[in-house]
Write a protein that holds these residues in place. Sequence first.
Motif, short mmCIF file in Angstrom:
data_model
loop_
_atom_site.label_atom_id
_atom_site.label_comp_id
_atom_site.label_asym_id
_atom_site.label_seq_id
_atom_site.Cartn_x
_atom_site.Cartn_y
_atom_site.Cartn_z
N ASN A 31 0.81 -1.22 0.00
CA ASN A 31 0.00 0.00 0.00
C ASN A 31 0.84 1.27 0.00
O ASN A 31 0.44 2.29 0.58
CB ASN A 31 -0.97 0.01 1.19
N CYS A 32 1.99 1.22 -0.63
CA CYS A 32 2.88 2.38 -0.70
C CYS A 32 2.95 2.85 -2.15
O CYS A 32 3.05 2.04 -3.07
CB CYS A 32 4.27 1.99 -0.19
N LYS A 33 2.94 4.16 -2.34
CA LYS A 33 2.97 4.69 -3.70
C LYS A 33 4.29 4.39 -4.42
O LYS A 33 4.36 4.42 -5.63
CB LYS A 33 2.68 6.18 -3.72
N TYR A 34 5.34 4.12 -3.66
CA TYR A 34 6.64 3.80 -4.26
C TYR A 34 6.76 2.32 -4.64
O TYR A 34 7.73 1.92 -5.25
CB TYR A 34 7.78 4.18 -3.32
N CYS A 35 5.77 1.54 -4.27
CA CYS A 35 5.80 0.10 -4.52
C CYS A 35 4.97 -0.21 -5.77
O CYS A 35 3.90 -0.80 -5.70
CB CYS A 35 5.24 -0.65 -3.31
N TYR A 36 5.47 0.21 -6.89
CA TYR A 36 4.78 -0.06 -8.15
C TYR A 36 5.49 -1.21 -8.85
O TYR A 36 6.61 -1.58 -8.52
CB TYR A 36 4.76 1.18 -9.04
N THR A 37 4.81 -1.78 -9.81
CA THR A 37 5.40 -2.86 -10.59
C THR A 37 5.62 -2.36 -12.01
O THR A 37 4.70 -1.81 -12.60
CB THR A 37 4.48 -4.10 -10.59
N PRO A 38 6.81 -2.55 -12.55
CA PRO A 38 7.05 -2.13 -13.94
C PRO A 38 6.04 -2.77 -14.89
O PRO A 38 5.57 -3.89 -14.66
CB PRO A 38 8.47 -2.64 -14.21
N LYS A 39 5.74 -2.06 -15.95
CA LYS A 39 4.71 -2.52 -16.89
C LYS A 39 5.21 -3.59 -17.85
O LYS A 39 4.41 -4.31 -18.42
CB LYS A 39 4.17 -1.33 -17.66
N SER A 40 6.51 -3.69 -18.01
CA SER A 40 7.04 -4.71 -18.92
C SER A 40 7.65 -5.85 -18.12
O SER A 40 7.98 -5.70 -16.94
CB SER A 40 8.09 -4.10 -19.85
N ARG A 41 7.78 -6.99 -18.75
CA ARG A 41 8.43 -8.17 -18.16
C ARG A 41 7.83 -8.56 -16.81
O ARG A 41 8.53 -8.75 -15.82
CB ARG A 41 9.94 -7.93 -18.03
N HIS A 42 6.51 -8.69 -16.77
CA HIS A 42 5.79 -8.99 -15.53
C HIS A 42 6.33 -10.23 -14.82
O HIS A 42 6.53 -10.22 -13.61
CB HIS A 42 4.29 -9.18 -15.81
#
Length: 145
Positions: A72-83
């Motif tokens: 639930n942190c805004k810095y904890c995103y997942t890159p859109k490529s190479r899931h």
Amino acid sequence: MDKLAKERRSWNMSRIQGKNTGPEIAMRSMLHKGGFRFRLQGKNLPGKPDIVLPKFKTAIFVHGCFWHRHENCKYCYTPKSRHEFWDNKFRRTVQRDAEQIRSLAGSGWLPLVVWECEIKNNPAKTFTKVQSLLQQRLLKMNGDT
């Protein structure tokens, strides 16, 4: 598909530090100003904690929200490529973190995790929390509870 050229991506990734990061330095500074003495990079302890306070038998990990998956942190995103690649990488990191914390706790150490965003957003509150846990730890170690 990556929007950056391979050379630029490699350069970007090479700039990611493993130690002496901004949040680590900020946490160390707060501890030092608070009168706590510590060692860096506990090489003999599981997970090589960022900060080791031998007097308190406490190890502090300063985790980056992105790499260590702060929920639930805004810095904890997942890159859109190479899931698949990223999912596996993040899963292994979280699993390794949990194993290291269990190992430290099992050997009598108090492992603390301080998140990058906590230090950035509210350093005073973060330090107060750590300070309180260290004081409780010292009381417990001295049998005053």
